[in-house]
Design a protein around this motif. Structure first.
Motif, PDB file in Angstrom:
ATOM      1  N   ALA A  68      35.194  63.571  49.886  1.00  0.00           N
ATOM      2  CA  ALA A  68      34.477  64.106  48.891  1.00  0.00           C
ATOM      3  C   ALA A  68      33.026  65.569  48.907  1.00  0.00           C
ATOM      4  N   SER A  69      31.873  64.159  49.825  1.00  0.00           N
ATOM      5  CA  SER A  69      30.733  65.356  50.174  1.00  0.00           C
ATOM      6  C   SER A  69      31.280  66.522  50.922  1.00  0.00           C
ATOM      7  N   HIS A  70      32.042  66.496  51.748  1.00  0.00           N
ATOM      8  CA  HIS A  70      32.732  68.222  52.202  1.00  0.00           C
ATOM      9  C   HIS A  70      32.842  68.892  51.441  1.00  0.00           C
ATOM     10  N   LEU A  71      34.298  68.691  50.706  1.00  0.00           N
ATOM     11  CA  LEU A  71      34.546  69.055  49.822  1.00  0.00           C
ATOM     12  C   LEU A  71      33.659  69.768  48.741  1.00  0.00           C
ATOM     13  N   GLN A  72      32.563  69.474  47.898  1.00  0.00           N
ATOM     14  CA  GLN A  72      31.381  69.668  47.402  1.00  0.00           C
ATOM     15  C   GLN A  72      30.334  70.903  47.933  1.00  0.00           C
ATOM     16  N   ASP A  73      30.284  70.267  49.036  1.00  0.00           N
ATOM     17  CA  ASP A  73      29.558  70.868  49.840  1.00  0.00           C
ATOM     18  C   ASP A  73      30.307  73.243  50.401  1.00  0.00           C
ATOM     19  N   ALA A  74      31.884  72.783  50.274  1.00  0.00           N
ATOM     20  CA  ALA A  74      32.384  74.253  50.581  1.00  0.00           C
ATOM     21  C   ALA A  74      32.731  74.721  49.702  1.00  0.00           C
ATOM     22  N   GLY A  75      32.508  74.106  48.122  1.00  0.00           N
ATOM     23  CA  GLY A  75      32.172  74.886  46.696  1.00  0.00           C
ATOM     24  C   GLY A  75      33.611  74.377  46.388  1.00  0.00           C
ATOM     25  N   VAL A  76      34.465  73.337  46.366  1.00  0.00           N
ATOM     26  CA  VAL A  76      35.574  73.478  45.148  1.00  0.00           C
ATOM     27  C   VAL A  76      34.535  73.409  43.685  1.00  0.00           C
ATOM     28  N   ALA A  77      35.538  73.382  42.733  1.00  0.00           N
ATOM     29  CA  ALA A  77      34.889  73.447  41.378  1.00  0.00           C
ATOM     30  C   ALA A  77      35.422  72.374  40.776  1.00  0.00           C
ATOM     31  N   LEU A  78      36.458  71.123  41.801  1.00  0.00           N
ATOM     32  CA  LEU A  78      36.611  69.795  40.698  1.00  0.00           C
ATOM     33  C   LEU A  78      37.213  69.044  41.960  1.00  0.00           C
ATOM     34  N   ILE A  79      36.841  67.851  41.876  1.00  0.00           N
ATOM     35  CA  ILE A  79      38.008  67.441  42.590  1.00  0.00           C
ATOM     36  C   ILE A  79      38.343  65.974  42.235  1.00  0.00           C
ATOM     37  N   GLN A  80      39.855  65.769  42.537  1.00  0.00           N
ATOM     38  CA  GLN A  80      40.983  64.840  42.152  1.00  0.00           C
ATOM     39  C   GLN A  80      41.042  63.690  42.332  1.00  0.00           C
ATOM     40  N   ILE A  81      40.766  62.329  42.513  1.00  0.00           N
ATOM     41  CA  ILE A  81      40.975  61.412  42.879  1.00  0.00           C
ATOM     42  C   ILE A  81      42.259  60.671  41.800  1.00  0.00           C
ATOM     43  N   ASP A  82      43.986  60.520  43.393  1.00  0.00           N
ATOM     44  CA  ASP A  82      44.565  60.234  42.948  1.00  0.00           C
ATOM     45  C   ASP A  82      44.414  58.763  42.632  1.00  0.00           C
ATOM     46  N   GLU A  83      45.479  58.134  41.446  1.00  0.00           N
ATOM     47  CA  GLU A  83      45.448  56.468  41.837  1.00  0.00           C
ATOM     48  C   GLU A  83      47.154  56.270  40.175  1.00  0.00           C
ATOM     49  N   PRO A  84      47.586  56.544  41.511  1.00  0.00           N
ATOM     50  CA  PRO A  84      49.007  56.226  40.496  1.00  0.00           C
ATOM     51  C   PRO A  84      49.509  54.635  40.819  1.00  0.00           C
ATOM     52  N   ILE A  85      48.441  53.890  41.515  1.00  0.00           N
ATOM     53  CA  ILE A  85      48.892  52.285  41.536  1.00  0.00           C
ATOM     54  C   ILE A  85      48.459  51.717  40.088  1.00  0.00           C
ATOM     55  N   PHE A  86      47.155  52.504  39.654  1.00  0.00           N
ATOM     56  CA  PHE A  86      46.143  51.953  38.518  1.00  0.00           C
ATOM     57  C   PHE A  86      47.788  51.474  37.570  1.00  0.00           C
ATOM     58  N   SER A  87      48.358  52.645  36.893  1.00  0.00           N
ATOM     59  CA  SER A  87      49.855  52.109  36.348  1.00  0.00           C
ATOM     60  C   SER A  87      50.997  50.938  36.339  1.00  0.00           C
ATOM     61  N   THR A  88      50.650  50.247  37.609  1.00  0.00           N
ATOM     62  CA  THR A  88      52.038  49.629  38.156  1.00  0.00           C
ATOM     63  C   THR A  88      52.178  48.660  37.765  1.00  0.00           C
ATOM     64  N   GLY A  89      50.179  48.200  37.624  1.00  0.00           N
ATOM     65  CA  GLY A  89      50.105  46.907  36.271  1.00  0.00           C
ATOM     66  C   GLY A  89      49.880  46.279  38.404  1.00  0.00           C
ATOM     67  N   ALA A  90      50.148  46.463  39.825  1.00  0.00           N
ATOM     68  CA  ALA A  90      49.783  45.749  41.290  1.00  0.00           C
ATOM     69  C   ALA A  90      48.441  46.277  41.718  1.00  0.00           C
ATOM     70  N   ALA A  91      47.717  46.783  40.878  1.00  0.00           N
ATOM     71  CA  ALA A  91      46.458  46.880  41.602  1.00  0.00           C
ATOM     72  C   ALA A  91      44.866  46.267  40.833  1.00  0.00           C
ATOM     73  N   ASN A  92      44.346  45.615  40.584  1.00  0.00           N
ATOM     74  CA  ASN A  92      42.776  45.144  40.259  1.00  0.00           C
ATOM     75  C   ASN A  92      42.105  46.495  39.823  1.00  0.00           C
ATOM     76  N   PRO A 124      41.139  55.516  46.592  1.00  0.00           N
ATOM     77  CA  PRO A 124      40.618  53.783  47.349  1.00  0.00           C
ATOM     78  C   PRO A 124      42.214  52.466  47.371  1.00  0.00           C
ATOM     79  N   SER A 125      42.313  52.598  45.833  1.00  0.00           N
ATOM     80  CA  SER A 125      43.132  51.480  45.286  1.00  0.00           C
ATOM     81  C   SER A 125      44.293  51.881  45.910  1.00  0.00           C
ATOM     82  N   THR A 126      45.092  53.128  46.025  1.00  0.00           N
ATOM     83  CA  THR A 126      46.642  54.273  46.191  1.00  0.00           C
ATOM     84  C   THR A 126      46.768  53.447  48.122  1.00  0.00           C
ATOM     85  N   LEU A 127      45.527  54.233  48.372  1.00  0.00           N
ATOM     86  CA  LEU A 127      45.378  53.533  50.323  1.00  0.00           C
ATOM     87  C   LEU A 127      45.316  52.030  50.518  1.00  0.00           C
ATOM     88  N   ALA A 128      44.540  51.980  49.624  1.00  0.00           N
ATOM     89  CA  ALA A 128      44.750  50.025  50.339  1.00  0.00           C
ATOM     90  C   ALA A 128      46.605  49.430  49.937  1.00  0.00           C
TER      91      ALA A 128
END
Length: 300
Positions: A140-164, A108-112
């Motif tokens: 995420a719920s759709h992916l869970q219901d499909a049977g994925v083993a893991l759900i990854q959330i990508d937040e590259p913005i976190f290391s930049t200092g730009a996001a809260n 969500p933060s990276t998208l925003a």
């Protein structure tokens, strides 16, 4: 937590080089061949937990282009969940070819921070982040219901200092809290300034880069992961060269000294979309071989 019944399982962070097809079918879906190629290459390389290849556009637009309330790069109204699943079809294809698949969401933060607010509905990006989290939780719920083993959330913005990060963490927790499947938080870059905030997120796996940012190993060595796993980036996804098996092996062994073989999930630092297909495949294949060599050292 056991994702797979072996020590040091291998996975990917996400994106793979786009290999487009040709002919009539390619005109109907220009990127179907790219998905098939990405999946086939991961399986051929011996990856334990694959992805769909994330070949359908950049990590921002791949999601925002489907969300009501967003037009282009502008937020023009209240952000709502997509009317139909965004990544489900490609993820289901990957599941049809391999038993263990990782579903991947741009956070969500990276998208925003890739959007401009052009509506009075949101006073700031912090408010937008929380609505984006609700929209992504549905995906995420759709992916869970499909049977994925893991759900990854990508937040590259976190290391930049730009996001809260406090708000970003709340948003990630809002998604993870609705799921039964394990959730992984991927944050690339130098973690020195943000690691304490990041580790307060309620996820099962933290995925960081260690090949291109070896100082992260020292940063993490002083931290208590409280039983959570580490996605251990042991291949430099920014380097067009294919590291040798021995180079990757040494990186993995350095990680095992800090985290233990039972706590690590091996992968490249980040996605490899910008590399050639040959380089990406070579990196994955050598990572799998190196993982096997290190794994053998810890076999009872």
């Amino acid at each position: 937590m056991t994702l797979i019944s072996k020590r040091l399982p291998t996975t990917v962070v996400g994106s793979y080089p786009v290999v487009k097809g040709s002919g009539l079918l390619a005109r109907m879906d220009p990127l179907k061949h790219a998905v098939e190629t990405a999946v086939a290459d991961q399986v051929a390389a011996g990856i334990d937990i694959i992805s769909d290849g994330q070949v359908r556009g950049d990590m921002i637009r791949a999601f925002t282009s489907h969300l009501p309330g967003i037009r282009g790069s502008s937020v023009v109204g209240k952000v709502q969940p997509a009317q139909r699943p965004i990544t489900l079809a490609d993820t289901k294809y990957a599941l049809s070819r391999h038993p263990k698949v990782k579903g991947i969401l741009t956070g969500p933060s990276t998208l925003a921070h890739g959007l401009s607010i052009e509506t009075t509905f949101y006073r700031n990006k912090d408010e937008l982040v929380l609505d984006l989290a609700q929209a992504l939780a549905v995906e995420a719920s759709h992916l869970q219901d499909a049977g994925v083993a893991l759900i990854q959330i990508d937040e590259p913005i976190f290391s930049t200092g730009a996001a809260n990060i406090a708000v970003g963490r709340e948003a990630v927790n809002a998604i993870a809290g609705r799921l039964r499947v394990p959730v992984c938080l991927h944050v690339c870059g130098n973690l020195t300034a943000v690691i304490d905030d990041v580790l307060r997120t309620n996820v099962a796996v933290f995925d960081f880069e260690f090949a291109n940012n070896p100082q992260n190993l020292e940063v993490l060595s002083a931290k208590d992961l409280r039983g959570r796993m580490v996605g251990y980036g042991c291949v430099d996804s920014a380097d067009p060269g294919v590291e040798s098996v021995e180079t990757i092996r040494k990186r993995i062994e350095a990680g095992v000294e800090v985290f233990s073989a039972e706590a690590m999930l091996l992968d490249p630092d980040c996605g490899m979309r910008m590399q050639t297909r040959d380089a990406a495949f070579g990196k994955l294949k050598n990572m799998v071989v190196a993982a096997g060599l290190v794994r053998a050292e810890y076999t009872d």
